[in-house]
Design a protein around this motif. Structure first.
Motif, PDB file in Angstrom:
ATOM      1  N   VAL A   1      31.641-105.168 116.834  1.00 25.07           N
ATOM      2  CA  VAL A   1      32.138-103.994 116.130  1.00 25.07           C
ATOM      3  C   VAL A   1      32.050-104.161 114.618  1.00 25.07           C
ATOM      4  O   VAL A   1      31.821-103.198 113.893  1.00 25.07           O
TER       5      VAL A   1
ATOM      6  N   SER B   1      40.346 -95.483 120.287  1.00 25.56           N
ATOM      7  CA  SER B   1      39.742 -95.695 118.963  1.00 25.56           C
ATOM      8  C   SER B   1      38.263 -96.036 119.092  1.00 25.56           C
ATOM      9  O   SER B   1      37.456 -95.625 118.254  1.00 25.56           O
ATOM     10  N   VAL B   2      37.915 -96.787 120.155  1.00 24.12           N
ATOM     11  CA  VAL B   2      36.498 -97.103 120.379  1.00 24.12           C
ATOM     12  C   VAL B   2      35.709 -95.810 120.581  1.00 24.12           C
ATOM     13  O   VAL B   2      34.641 -95.607 120.006  1.00 24.12           O
ATOM     14  N   VAL B   3      36.293 -94.890 121.388  1.00 18.25           N
ATOM     15  CA  VAL B   3      35.633 -93.610 121.640  1.00 18.25           C
ATOM     16  C   VAL B   3      35.417 -92.876 120.318  1.00 18.25           C
ATOM     17  O   VAL B   3      34.337 -92.343 120.044  1.00 18.25           O
TER      18      VAL B   3
ATOM     19  N   ILE C   1      35.238 -94.184 117.234  1.00 21.16           N
ATOM     20  CA  ILE C   1      34.267 -94.850 116.357  1.00 21.16           C
ATOM     21  C   ILE C   1      32.847 -94.508 116.785  1.00 21.16           C
ATOM     22  O   ILE C   1      31.999 -94.159 115.974  1.00 21.16           O
ATOM     23  N   PHE C   2      32.628 -94.636 118.103  1.00 19.71           N
ATOM     24  CA  PHE C   2      31.250 -94.421 118.558  1.00 19.71           C
ATOM     25  C   PHE C   2      30.932 -92.947 118.779  1.00 19.71           C
ATOM     26  O   PHE C   2      29.817 -92.519 118.590  1.00 19.71           O
TER      27      PHE C   2
ATOM     28  N   ALA D   1      34.099-108.745 120.967  1.00 17.83           N
ATOM     29  CA  ALA D   1      34.244-107.362 120.526  1.00 17.83           C
ATOM     30  C   ALA D   1      34.256-107.284 119.010  1.00 17.83           C
ATOM     31  O   ALA D   1      33.609-106.424 118.415  1.00 17.83           O
ATOM     32  N   THR D   2      34.963-108.246 118.378  1.00 21.73           N
ATOM     33  CA  THR D   2      35.015-108.248 116.926  1.00 21.73           C
ATOM     34  C   THR D   2      33.619-108.418 116.341  1.00 21.73           C
ATOM     35  O   THR D   2      33.231-107.729 115.401  1.00 21.73           O
TER      36      THR D   2
ATOM     37  N   GLY E   1      43.294 -98.837 122.225  1.00 25.09           N
ATOM     38  CA  GLY E   1      42.042 -99.459 121.800  1.00 25.09           C
ATOM     39  C   GLY E   1      40.839 -98.656 122.283  1.00 25.09           C
ATOM     40  O   GLY E   1      39.904 -98.395 121.522  1.00 25.09           O
ATOM     41  N   LEU E   2      40.932 -98.228 123.564  1.00 27.92           N
ATOM     42  CA  LEU E   2      39.817 -97.474 124.140  1.00 27.92           C
ATOM     43  C   LEU E   2      39.618 -96.167 123.385  1.00 27.92           C
ATOM     44  O   LEU E   2      38.483 -95.782 123.063  1.00 27.92           O
TER      45      LEU E   2
ATOM     46  N   LYS F   1      29.587 -98.060 108.829  1.00 29.15           N
ATOM     47  CA  LYS F   1      30.260 -96.774 108.792  1.00 29.15           C
ATOM     48  C   LYS F   1      30.998 -96.597 107.466  1.00 29.15           C
ATOM     49  O   LYS F   1      30.968 -95.525 106.847  1.00 29.15           O
TER      50      LYS F   1
ATOM     51  N   VAL G   1      31.393-101.178 111.887  1.00 28.76           N
ATOM     52  CA  VAL G   1      32.438-100.667 111.001  1.00 28.76           C
ATOM     53  C   VAL G   1      31.977-100.758 109.557  1.00 28.76           C
ATOM     54  O   VAL G   1      32.167 -99.836 108.765  1.00 28.76           O
TER      55      VAL G   1
END
Lengths: 231, 929
Positions: B913, A165-167, A169-170, B909-910, A162-163, B920, B917
């Motif tokens: 995010v 993928s977060v990296v 995305i951002f 978080a959802t 998860g971490l 994006k 998303v």
């Protein structure tokens, strides 16, 4: 309190000058700095030949006393609520020089080994023997559950994925923005060629899959790509 | 060194099944009991002479010596003075004034115990059984400083009086009493010791002979007989022999209780007092209550008890001229009464406990110094049963002319030992449970009712079932308001607590079973396994006369109903929830030997032969070889569900278990050879399907055995020999149809099987483990469907515990002399080690000390993972076990808060995010198209 089986009792009273064993528990830091803290239920058991068994409770001076022992080979175990004590072998034998007094000796013994396999000697004496036995370890009764630990939580594969993928995305847009134009072009080329990207790439095909068309029996591939372009 | 290495290895390899720190003390429960305290041996005493705080000391009927904290009833220390269950006729407990030891006398043993912590100070064994032990209160300068000497009287071939040094336990002098008279009791004055002996005359009457000894030298000074004429026929009519100069008298009555005779010790004359009859019913017993402390006034109280009432007279002794005179009487009151004596300086106070009040009077006058009404003793008793005090001990504090505070411990007719402070209940010890003989588990009646209703619905036609169901739901609706009221509380509790706590509301897991115990006194006592702190009900079911015993048998065949039957008598049934009888009283049938029986086969022992019969027709008999005696027989439990008929190996092949519900393990002993024989019998045909012999076995130490599923286990103690090490051993054997995987051997093709026709013998694998201590009893966990793996429960009398050994640790298929293969590892098998150390984490009792456990009873809960365990004997201990961990219930390890926090975090978080998303994705479309 000495618990004697009646059979033993009869023989005991007849032998007046029998051997005497005293086992004391010394102060043995760090495990047991104060033997006075032992529970009053602590007791020592001397197991002789079948039918002979003595049990002696702990005395006020941290000793166990067995006043009258016949000639035999004994297994000495000390039972305590909080500590393990090593098992000992105690032998009471006739004196070699033929005197009245018996010889009494104690060694460490090992469970599951031959009885003749003796460990270090704890002491020997004539008529009486005083030995010191220290606990070998403390009993730990409780199993502790693995509680909530933030590090182990972060280390778990799910969270790691998860971490990452977060990296992505951002982080990715930021990296893209900071790349020089040549690199960017190169990247774009790469992505076009790559199987997953571009209008004919697998990813976009799946994303823009024309379900209705497919169900209606249309061919896939170029045609579906065409419909996308029209839109 | 080697052994520690082996231990470490075995601990690493065997999966640990342990007591969790957060479950210990919560899931398990324990009553540290002493047994019914005896009147003469229960008193308040200051363990530390310099402080005023006192403890209650008692030596019980079960010969358990203990100190109880008067504040909360907790046990300070305890010593069992008769571990092998021998009931001695006499037992004594004395505490010298201002001494930090208490001196006990049981059997052949006089022992001094440190009053504060229960450690032994000294002990001395006498040649004959003890008849009396006293403390020499008045110093004569010959003692070791600070310690008062004791005197002991023993009978036997040479009746002896011994003076024992109070500090070391050494004998200072002993005097052997000549003649054939039976020693009875001792009394001491400041200069002399009186030994009172019973002399039987030719006419069958009893005369008292008094031998006077010098205190310092032990020489005989004088001897005389009391002319008790022909009125004293048995020693039972001797009411009292005073111990010391505070009560220097011997009192007796005639057999009809019409006159009381009192002799002042040392005088040859006696005085008689008529006993006034206050009542139509005859006097049942007469008791003397006198102070024990030497400095107190020599006043004593005589208590007369009839079936319906009681009263008392107080007498004063004039020590100068030896005259005894009656001072005053306490009026007659209904019911039983209990009197206790307390002292404060020289003053003596008598406290009287009746059904409805406590009163204290001074021995000098009859004026009431304190009166406290009693509404209830705060104990559970049968419906309509009057709770009566049996005996009491008190501690009073006196300010001026009134008693400012009083603490009284009372043994009640229900078997409870209670403490009252100023007439208010402080604590209650259920000492009647210390004499539990048999127990059973029963579902509560309300849970059983639902099960019955569901069964009705299942077995009727659909329309009727539907109507029944609607009716039931309508009835349930009536409870809706109360449920709604409690709803917010439950929700809060549900969020904050963990799921396993919530046992009070409903019992979906089957943890709240009723445990019914039958005690030796003929009572049934019920506990709730879900909230075991209090007794649910307590009824007297068998009216036992003194000296009469019964052999109860308990069963719960119908849910919600407990059936008790005494040997061979027809049973009567009780409601499991409230103890209401469902039929009339139970007839007590005289006892006889009994062997555990399954419902199908009845076993009897006749001349050392085990005989089995089905439906009262003899089937077979097993006669052990010459000189062998039967020790124990354990049939496979009647209700022993097995989930799988085979053992799945690591490579997915199957070893078939030999599952026969009609097998039993039989242990016999040959005393002359010192051998123990083990047989596995088919109880249908009586055939021996497995046998084994062990030599050099110590047959005085218990041999425990158990049989369950397709395996058996037993333990014994053996002497060192060439092939065996000295110590204790545990043998586990497992029965298979064949040892070849995927092959059922002889029974492969058959679908039906009869033990009578085909003689199939199982293949037996056994393995022996050296264990560190004696096992006195074995039991096994039981679960509802037998899917959960089993745990072998072993009672360890030496370390006062119960250990739960996972079956995997003693599996006979553990590979010997080699490491396990991959497949064996997959099965969880580890390399065999000869030593099986009991991991402290296996101890179900953890730090509690469970003393005197005779048996362990297990019962399945409603959920598969859990088995309820209940151990009884002297102590009561119970817990819940999940041998395969709690796979079907959220245990304490399930953290609700953590789960909720995770869900909340994910939701947040959802929300954060999602817009990102979205943006994006939109951006991407614009960019690439």
């Amino acid at each position: 309190m000495l618990l004697l089986t009646p059979l033993v009792f009869a023989t005991l009273t007849s032998i007046a000058s029998a051997a005497r064993l005293t086992v004391s528990i010394p102060s043995s830091p760090p495990l047991l700095p104060n033997p006075a803290s032992l529970a009053p239920s602590t007791h020592a058991i001397l197991l002789g030949p079948p039918g002979t068994r003595y049990s002696a409770p702990l005395r006020r001076d941290n000793t166990f006393a067995f006043p009258d022992l016949e000639e035999a080979s004994y297994l000495l175990t000390i039972q305590s609520r909080d500590y393990f004590f090593p098992p000992l072998r105690v032998d009471v034998t006739k004196a070699a020089d033929g005197t009245q007094e018996q010889t009494i000796a104690a060694w460490q013994t090992f469970r599951g080994n031959e009885w003749s396999n003796k460990g270090p000697q704890y002491g020997s004496g004539k008529g009486t023997l005083n030995i010191q036995v220290s606990p070998s370890s403390q009993k730990d009764f409780y199993q502790h559950r693995g509680g909530f630990d933030i590090m182990s939580f972060v280390k778990s594969p799910m969270i790691l994925m998860g971490l990452v993928s977060v990296v992505f995305i951002f982080g990715m847009p930021y990296i893209m923005d900071n790349m020089d134009p040549e690199m960017k072009e190169e990247m774009a080329e790469m992505q076009k060629k790559g199987p997953l990207s571009g209008s004919n790439g697998a990813a976009s095909q799946i994303q823009n899959f024309d379900m209705a068309g497919w169900l209606a029996g249309k061919g896939s591939g170029a045609e579906s790509g065409g419909t996308v372009k029209k839109r | 060194m080697l052994s520690t290495l082996l231990t470490a290895a075995s601990l690493l390899l065997v999966p640990t099944l342990a007591v969790f720190a957060d479950e210990a003390w919560n899931v398990d429960y324990h009553f540290a009991l002493l047994g019914a305290p005896k009147e003469e041996t229960s008193f308040f005493h200051q363990p530390n002479p310099s402080s005023r705080a006192s403890l209650i000391y008692t030596l019980s009927e079960q010969h358990a010596l203990g100190a109880v904290n008067p504040r909360d009833g907790s046990l300070v220390w305890r010593q069992l003075l008769s571990s092998d269950g021998i009931a001695y006729r006499n037992s004594f407990l004395r505490a010298g004034e201002g001494q930090d030891v208490v001196i006990s006398g049981v059997g052949h043993e006089v022992a001094a115990w440190s009053a504060a912590d229960g450690r032994l100070v000294w002990s001395l064994s006498t040649e004959g059984p003890l008849e009396d032990v006293e403390i020499l209160e008045l110093s004569d300068g010959k003692e070791t400083a600070g310690a008062k000497d004791a005197i002991a009287l023993s009978s036997g071939a040479n009746p002896t009086v011994q003076r024992i040094d109070g500090a070391s336990g050494a004998v200072k002098w002993q005097f052997i009493i000549d003649g054939s008279d039976a020693p009875y009791q001792l009394s001491a004055s400041s200069t002399q010791i009186f030994a009172i002996l019973i002399h039987k005359t030719i006419l069958g009457y009893v005369k008292l002979r008094v031998v006077v000894l010098d205190r310092v030298t032990g020489h005989k000074v004088d001897e005389y007989s009391l002319s008790s004429e022909n009125e004293l026929s048995t020693t039972e009519n001797i009411v009292s022999v005073g111990a010391n100069s505070a009560s220097p008298m011997i009192a007796w009555t005639d057999s009809l209780y019409t006159t009381l005779k009192v002799n002042v010790v040392g005088m040859k004359s006696m005085q008689s007092f008529d006993i006034a009859s206050h009542d139509d019913s005859p006097i049942e017993h007469v008791k003397v209550h006198a102070p024990y402390h030497v400095n107190s006034l020599s006043h004593f109280l005589v208590h007369y008890q009839t079936a319906t009432s009681h009263w008392a007279d107080v007498f004063h002794i004039n020590l100068k001229n030896g005259k005894v005179e009656k001072a005053y009487s306490l009026p007659k009151l209904a019911g039983r009464g209990a009197f206790s004596t307390s002292t404060s300086d020289a003053n003596v106070y008598f406290t009287r406990v009746t059904r409805d009040e406590i009163t204290t009077v001074s021995s000098a006058s009859h004026g009431v110094l304190g009166r406290w009404p009693l509404n209830t003793f705060g104990v559970v008793a049968g419906i309509g049963e009057q709770v009566e005090p049996i005996h009491a001990a008190s501690e009073v504090s006196v300010k001026g002319d009134t008693v400012s505070a009083i603490r009284t411990t009372i043994l009640l007719s229900t078997g409870d030992w209670v403490m009252l402070r100023d007439g208010k209940g402080i604590w209650n010890r259920p000492e009647m449970l210390a004499s539990t003989m048999v127990v059973t588990f029963a579902l509560p009646a309300d849970a059983a009712a639902l099960v019955q209703q569901l069964e009705v619905e299942a077995h009727s036609n659909p329309v009727a079932a539907y109507a029944h169901r609607v009716q039931r739901h309508l009835a349930d609706l009536q409870r809706l308001p109360s449920i709604i009221v409690s709803l917010p509380q439950q929700i809060v509790k549900g969020f904050l607590g963990t799921s396993a706590d919530d046992l009070t509301a409903s019992d979906t897991f089957g943890f709240r079973q009723v445990i019914v115990c039958a005690t030796r006194e003929g009572r049934l006592v019920a506990l709730d396994a879900g909230s075991p702190d209090k007794i649910v009900w307590n009824v007297n079911v068998a009216d036992l006369q003194p000296g009469q015993s019964w052999e109860p048998y308990l069963a719960s065949r119908i849910a919600g109903v407990v059936e008790v039957s005494s040997r061979a008598g027809a049973g009567i049934q009780y409601n499991a929830t409230n103890g209401q009888p469902l039929a009339e009283r139970l007839p007590v049938v005289p006892e006889g030997p009994q062997v555990p029986s399954s419902q199908v086969v009845l076993y009897t022992v006749h001349d050392g032969t085990l005989e089995a019969s089905y439906n009262r027709t003899p089937a077979w008999a097993f006669t052990p070889m010459h000189g062998e005696r039967l020790i124990d027989m354990v049939p496979r439990p009647v209700n022993d569900p097995v989930a799988s008929i085979g053992k799945v190996l690591g490579d997915r092949r199957v070893l078939y278990k030999y599952l026969d519900s009609n097998i039993a393990l039989l242990v016999t002993a040959q005393d002359s050879m010192g051998t123990a024989n083990i047989y596995v019998l088919s109880t249908v045909s009586g055939a021996i399907i497995y046998s084994n012999v062990h030599t050099g076995v110590d047959l005085t130490i218990p041999i425990a055995s158990i049989m369950s599923e397709n395996w058996f286990a037993y333990s014994f103690t053996n002497e060192a020999s060439d092939e065996a090490s000295k110590g204790h051993q545990l043998v586990v054997g497992e029965l298979f149809e064949s040892l070849v995987p995927d092959d059922r051997g002889m029974m492969g093709a058959t679908t039906n099987f009869s033990g009578m026709q085909t003689a199939t013998e199982p293949f037996v694998l056994t393995q022996t483990y050296q264990i560190p201590e004696v096992i006195s009893k074995l039991a096994v966990t039981r679960t509802r469907q037998g899917i959960t793996s089993r745990q072998l429960l072993a009672v360890l009398p030496d370390s006062n515990g119960i250990v739960g050994i996972p079956y995997g640790a003693v599996d006979p298929r553990r590979p010997v002399n080699r490491d396990p293969t991959k497949d064996e590892q997959a099965e969880g098998l580890v390399r065999y080690t000869a030593v099986l150390e009991f991991d402290p984490k296996w101890f179900l009792n953890h730090q509690r000390e469970i003393v005197g456990v005779k048996n362990v009873f297990t019962s399945p809960a409603l959920i598969e993972s859990t088995s309820l365990v209940f151990a009884y004997g002297l102590d009561i201990f119970g817990t819940r076990l999940s041998p395969s961990f709690s796979f079907d219930i959220l245990g304490k390890d399930f953290n609700k808060l953590q789960m909720l926090a995770t869900v909340a975090a994910l939701a947040v978080a959802t929300f954060i995010v999602a817009p990102l998303v979205m943006r994006k994705q939109v951006d991407q479309r614009w960019r690439f198209l």
